[in-house]
Design a protein around this motif. Structure first.
Motif, PDB file in Angstrom:
ATOM      1  N   GLU A 139       0.828  -1.187   0.000  1.00  0.00           N
ATOM      2  CA  GLU A 139       0.000   0.000   0.000  1.00  0.00           C
ATOM      3  C   GLU A 139       0.873   1.251   0.000  1.00  0.00           C
ATOM      4  OE1 GLU A 139      -2.463   0.183   3.508  1.00  0.00           O
ATOM      5  OE2 GLU A 139      -0.874  -0.521   4.807  1.00  0.00           O
ATOM      6  N   LEU A 155      -5.039 -12.268 -13.129  1.00  0.00           N
ATOM      7  CA  LEU A 155      -4.375 -12.759 -11.919  1.00  0.00           C
ATOM      8  C   LEU A 155      -4.886 -12.019 -10.691  1.00  0.00           C
ATOM      9  CD1 LEU A 155      -0.662 -12.787 -13.152  1.00  0.00           C
ATOM     10  CD2 LEU A 155      -2.121 -14.782 -12.825  1.00  0.00           C
ATOM     11  N   PRO A 156      -4.919 -12.690  -9.528  1.00  0.00           N
ATOM     12  CA  PRO A 156      -5.303 -12.003  -8.298  1.00  0.00           C
ATOM     13  C   PRO A 156      -4.201 -11.050  -7.823  1.00  0.00           C
ATOM     14  CG  PRO A 156      -4.688 -14.257  -7.816  1.00  0.00           C
ATOM     15  CD  PRO A 156      -4.641 -14.119  -9.314  1.00  0.00           C
ATOM     16  N   VAL A 157      -4.594 -10.104  -6.987  1.00  0.00           N
ATOM     17  CA  VAL A 157      -3.651  -9.134  -6.436  1.00  0.00           C
ATOM     18  C   VAL A 157      -3.475  -9.391  -4.938  1.00  0.00           C
ATOM     19  CG1 VAL A 157      -3.208  -6.688  -5.987  1.00  0.00           C
ATOM     20  CG2 VAL A 157      -4.254  -7.395  -8.152  1.00  0.00           C
ATOM     21  N   LEU A 159      -1.952  -7.825  -1.461  1.00  0.00           N
ATOM     22  CA  LEU A 159      -1.651  -6.493  -0.962  1.00  0.00           C
ATOM     23  C   LEU A 159      -0.869  -6.561   0.345  1.00  0.00           C
ATOM     24  CD1 LEU A 159      -2.108  -3.563  -1.521  1.00  0.00           C
ATOM     25  CD2 LEU A 159      -4.311  -3.713  -0.382  1.00  0.00           C
ATOM     26  N   ARG A 161       0.659  -4.834   3.597  1.00  0.00           N
ATOM     27  CA  ARG A 161       0.259  -3.695   4.412  1.00  0.00           C
ATOM     28  C   ARG A 161       1.462  -3.115   5.139  1.00  0.00           C
ATOM     29  NH1 ARG A 161      -5.537  -3.736   4.666  1.00  0.00           N
ATOM     30  NH2 ARG A 161      -5.134  -1.685   5.532  1.00  0.00           N
ATOM     31  N   VAL A 166      -6.220  -5.949  11.820  1.00  0.00           N
ATOM     32  CA  VAL A 166      -7.033  -6.982  12.465  1.00  0.00           C
ATOM     33  C   VAL A 166      -7.830  -7.778  11.424  1.00  0.00           C
ATOM     34  CG1 VAL A 166      -9.002  -5.471  12.912  1.00  0.00           C
ATOM     35  CG2 VAL A 166      -8.617  -7.423  14.378  1.00  0.00           C
ATOM     36  N   THR A 167      -8.146  -7.155  10.287  1.00  0.00           N
ATOM     37  CA  THR A 167      -8.951  -7.826   9.263  1.00  0.00           C
ATOM     38  C   THR A 167      -8.121  -8.711   8.337  1.00  0.00           C
ATOM     39  OG1 THR A 167      -8.764  -5.803   7.983  1.00  0.00           O
ATOM     40  CG2 THR A 167     -10.819  -6.143   9.173  1.00  0.00           C
ATOM     41  N   GLU A 168      -6.829  -8.853   8.646  1.00  0.00           N
ATOM     42  CA  GLU A 168      -5.974  -9.680   7.791  1.00  0.00           C
ATOM     43  C   GLU A 168      -5.658 -11.041   8.431  1.00  0.00           C
ATOM     44  OE1 GLU A 168      -4.867  -8.860   4.728  1.00  0.00           O
ATOM     45  OE2 GLU A 168      -5.818  -6.900   4.754  1.00  0.00           O
ATOM     46  N   GLY A 169      -6.085 -11.235   9.670  1.00  0.00           N
ATOM     47  CA  GLY A 169      -5.768 -12.488  10.350  1.00  0.00           C
ATOM     48  C   GLY A 169      -4.287 -12.547  10.699  1.00  0.00           C
ATOM     49  N   SER A 190      -0.659 -10.981   5.243  1.00  0.00           N
ATOM     50  CA  SER A 190      -1.516 -12.008   5.816  1.00  0.00           C
ATOM     51  C   SER A 190      -1.033 -13.392   5.394  1.00  0.00           C
ATOM     52  CB  SER A 190      -2.940 -11.781   5.321  1.00  0.00           C
ATOM     53  OG  SER A 190      -3.744 -12.882   5.653  1.00  0.00           O
ATOM     54  N   ARG A 192      -2.674 -16.012   4.953  1.00  0.00           N
ATOM     55  CA  ARG A 192      -3.485 -16.715   3.960  1.00  0.00           C
ATOM     56  C   ARG A 192      -3.549 -16.003   2.610  1.00  0.00           C
ATOM     57  NH1 ARG A 192      -9.620 -17.093   6.144  1.00  0.00           N
ATOM     58  NH2 ARG A 192      -9.093 -16.706   8.313  1.00  0.00           N
ATOM     59  N   ALA A 193      -2.822 -14.890   2.486  1.00  0.00           N
ATOM     60  CA  ALA A 193      -2.888 -14.128   1.237  1.00  0.00           C
ATOM     61  C   ALA A 193      -2.078 -14.776   0.114  1.00  0.00           C
ATOM     62  CB  ALA A 193      -2.402 -12.703   1.461  1.00  0.00           C
TER      63      ALA A 193
ATOM     64  N   LEU B  99     -12.500 -14.277  11.668  1.00  0.00           N
ATOM     65  CA  LEU B  99     -11.245 -13.977  12.347  1.00  0.00           C
ATOM     66  C   LEU B  99     -11.526 -13.704  13.820  1.00  0.00           C
ATOM     67  CD1 LEU B  99      -9.734 -11.465   9.746  1.00  0.00           C
ATOM     68  CD2 LEU B  99      -8.971 -13.809  10.149  1.00  0.00           C
ATOM     69  N   TYR B 103     -14.254 -10.503  13.219  1.00  0.00           N
ATOM     70  CA  TYR B 103     -13.977  -9.816  11.955  1.00  0.00           C
ATOM     71  C   TYR B 103     -14.027 -10.811  10.798  1.00  0.00           C
ATOM     72  CZ  TYR B 103     -12.531  -5.761  14.637  1.00  0.00           C
ATOM     73  OH  TYR B 103     -12.517  -4.682  15.471  1.00  0.00           O
ATOM     74  N   LEU B 104     -14.180 -10.257   9.607  1.00  0.00           N
ATOM     75  CA  LEU B 104     -14.307 -11.105   8.427  1.00  0.00           C
ATOM     76  C   LEU B 104     -13.106 -10.902   7.511  1.00  0.00           C
ATOM     77  CD1 LEU B 104     -16.901 -12.739   8.242  1.00  0.00           C
ATOM     78  CD2 LEU B 104     -17.619 -11.262   6.385  1.00  0.00           C
ATOM     79  N   TYR B 105     -12.471 -11.992   7.106  1.00  0.00           N
ATOM     80  CA  TYR B 105     -11.371 -11.902   6.132  1.00  0.00           C
ATOM     81  C   TYR B 105     -11.973 -11.741   4.736  1.00  0.00           C
ATOM     82  CZ  TYR B 105      -7.083 -13.010   3.622  1.00  0.00           C
ATOM     83  OH  TYR B 105      -5.991 -12.954   2.799  1.00  0.00           O
ATOM     84  N   GLY B 111      -9.067  -8.928  -3.607  1.00  0.00           N
ATOM     85  CA  GLY B 111      -7.878  -9.082  -4.435  1.00  0.00           C
ATOM     86  C   GLY B 111      -8.160  -9.624  -5.828  1.00  0.00           C
ATOM     87  N   LEU B 112      -9.425  -9.824  -6.164  1.00  0.00           N
ATOM     88  CA  LEU B 112      -9.761 -10.323  -7.506  1.00  0.00           C
ATOM     89  C   LEU B 112     -10.165  -9.162  -8.410  1.00  0.00           C
ATOM     90  CD1 LEU B 112     -11.887 -13.420  -6.389  1.00  0.00           C
ATOM     91  CD2 LEU B 112      -9.531 -13.429  -7.226  1.00  0.00           C
ATOM     92  N   PRO B 113      -9.292  -8.761  -9.331  1.00  0.00           N
ATOM     93  CA  PRO B 113      -9.612  -7.602 -10.171  1.00  0.00           C
ATOM     94  C   PRO B 113     -10.939  -7.784 -10.935  1.00  0.00           C
ATOM     95  CG  PRO B 113      -7.300  -8.190 -10.435  1.00  0.00           C
ATOM     96  CD  PRO B 113      -7.937  -9.281  -9.615  1.00  0.00           C
ATOM     97  N   THR B 140      -7.356   1.690   2.809  1.00  0.00           N
ATOM     98  CA  THR B 140      -6.677   0.988   1.744  1.00  0.00           C
ATOM     99  C   THR B 140      -7.611   0.093   0.950  1.00  0.00           C
ATOM    100  OG1 THR B 140      -4.645   0.988   3.052  1.00  0.00           O
ATOM    101  CG2 THR B 140      -4.784  -0.652   1.322  1.00  0.00           C
ATOM    102  N   LYS B 141      -8.510  -0.608   1.655  1.00  0.00           N
ATOM    103  CA  LYS B 141      -9.174  -1.719   0.979  1.00  0.00           C
ATOM    104  C   LYS B 141     -10.251  -1.311  -0.022  1.00  0.00           C
ATOM    105  CE  LYS B 141      -9.831  -4.142   4.665  1.00  0.00           C
ATOM    106  NZ  LYS B 141     -10.311  -5.252   5.457  1.00  0.00           N
TER     107      LYS B 141
END
Lengths: 276, 276
Positions: A139, A155-157, A159, A161, A166-169, A190, A192-193, B99, B103-105, B111-113, B140-141
């Motif tokens: 970012e 392709l996926p992106v 990110l 940080r 907290v929302t990234e696990g 993250s 799991r990213a 999470l 919270y929700l991941y 991340g999917l364009p 950011t998100k």
């Protein structure tokens, strides 16, 4: 879907393909979709292929055989790319961009989705032949560029940080040294990213000595992932070559010099063409 | 450009229009580009219009007269929109998203364009008729969503930062209260990022009580700018209506409840359809 005449079918197929870059579409999909013979579909695709290639919109790759089909590969032709990069350099050289400290205001350009999408298409052209699993950026300002590139390459992106959110696990954090200022920063990704052994294309808006990108490379190592390529919109040419942490990258523009007193910015095309 | 046959011209015009949403293109542009009579161009446009409207790709508006031409308005048809929102809700309800802290991941989806571009098209559909100068989000998100929306509406994106950055020049900073946690935060916008009296579409990925979006609204007031609309991907339905700071917005999904113990997430379509 209702049976279409050839003229309507060409319009429909064109928009269908443009919306699905880098995806293999079996001819039977089209044949069923339009209730047409495969031979007619092949003729249609030949027309579309010729227009796309003449226009520099991209390639239409045809794969024969049972698993065959057609794949649209977005590419920007050399002439268009040259025009785009020249325009970008011209805009970057506008003297009112100079900020205190010799920094450059680029947020207006980075805020143009159309310009970002064109730049993404250039990166998609440069990296079309590589085996890549995802696009990565940190970012904030490189994000639109990463998504534009990801969209064109299908392709996926991922990110990275600056802080752990907290929302990234659970996340992996590393420290890295900004190469030009020698200051210490943190970045975090993250868990799991990113899958293990992913092949990752790193994209960013600006590179000076390359410390931030080197940080992403180090972060990849924590995931047993590897760099598949690096693309930056603007590189600073004020860095000595031996100071640069990174040697293998694609840049669209090079910021040669910023003269804050004389209100002059000198910008040249990046290495996009010289690397080809 | 070389003279094209009708079949090739249809392919070329389709990709030309798709690449230029919300831009008025005079018929003479096409006539000159293809060395064709305006009457032929009109016939081509009628074919493209029919396919786009049948497919739910968007509208082709024709403006008659000297200043006339054609404008492609990207729109997602109701059926496609319903399908998209149902799929989104299904993905959001996957139990492994939960999470610590409830919270929700969501970063994999954000991340999917392709998914972001579809969501952007939905916002472009919802706000197509409004008079808007730019799209705004806070890092950011929400960024990919804002760019996707901006691309479809042919509008620039203005990015609010959490901290004041040296590369943004002089900036206006405000404090705002996050509505659900009652904690104080800062956001900052570069003075040159936004013209006075701009009409701004605010976009974000998630809204709970709406404190962050209310912060952007307050920031707009500092620029004598106004809100032209608010779009969020997911709203939290766990907030009481009287607690919600904002009433006029478009949401694609509503997070009804997160049961961390029972590993269950309940997601419903947002107000996108009920507002129509």
């Amino acid at each position: 879907m209702k049976k279409l005449k050839r003229s309507a079918r060409l319009v429909e197929m064109t928009q269908f393909l443009l919306a699905r870059p880098h995806q293999l579409i079996p001819l039977t999909t089209f044949a069923q979709r339009y209730g047409a013979a495969k031979s007619s579909i092949s003729e249609d695709l030949a027309i579309i292929k010729e227009v796309f290639e003449d226009e520099g919109t991209g390639e239409l790759q045809t794969l024969a055989g049972a698993a065959g089909g057609v794949k649209y590969i977005p590419k920007m032709g050399r002439e268009q790319a040259l025009h785009f990069i020249e325009q970008l350099c011209e805009k970057l050289a506008e003297p009112n961009r100079i900020l205190p400290g010799g920094y450059l205001y680029m947020s207006d350009l980075l805020g143009l989705p159309g310009l970002m999408n064109e730049a993404g298409k250039l990166f998609a052209t440069a990296f079309a032949g590589r085996d890549i699993d995802c696009v990565m950026t940190v970012e904030t300002k490189g994000i639109p560029l990463a998504y534009a590139t990801g969209a064109e390459l299908n392709l996926p992106v991922v990110l990275v940080r600056r802080d752990h959110q907290v929302t990234e696990g659970s996340a992996v954090s590393i420290n890295y040294v900004s190469g030009s200022h020698k200051s210490l920063h943190t970045m975090s990704l993250s868990r799991r990213a990113l899958k293990e052994k992913s092949k990752v294309l790193i994209v960013d808006d600006f590179m000076k000595a390359g410390g931030t990108i080197q940080g992403m490379v180090d972060l990849l190592a924590e995931f047993n992932a590897v760099v598949a390529g690096v693309g930056v919109l603007v590189e600073s040419g004020e860095v000595e070559t031996e100071q640069r942490l990174l040697r293998d990258y694609v840049s669209l523009a090079t910021l040669r010099a910023v003269d804050a007193k004389g209100k002059e910015i000198s910008v040249e095309p990046g290495n996009y063409f010289s690397r080809k």
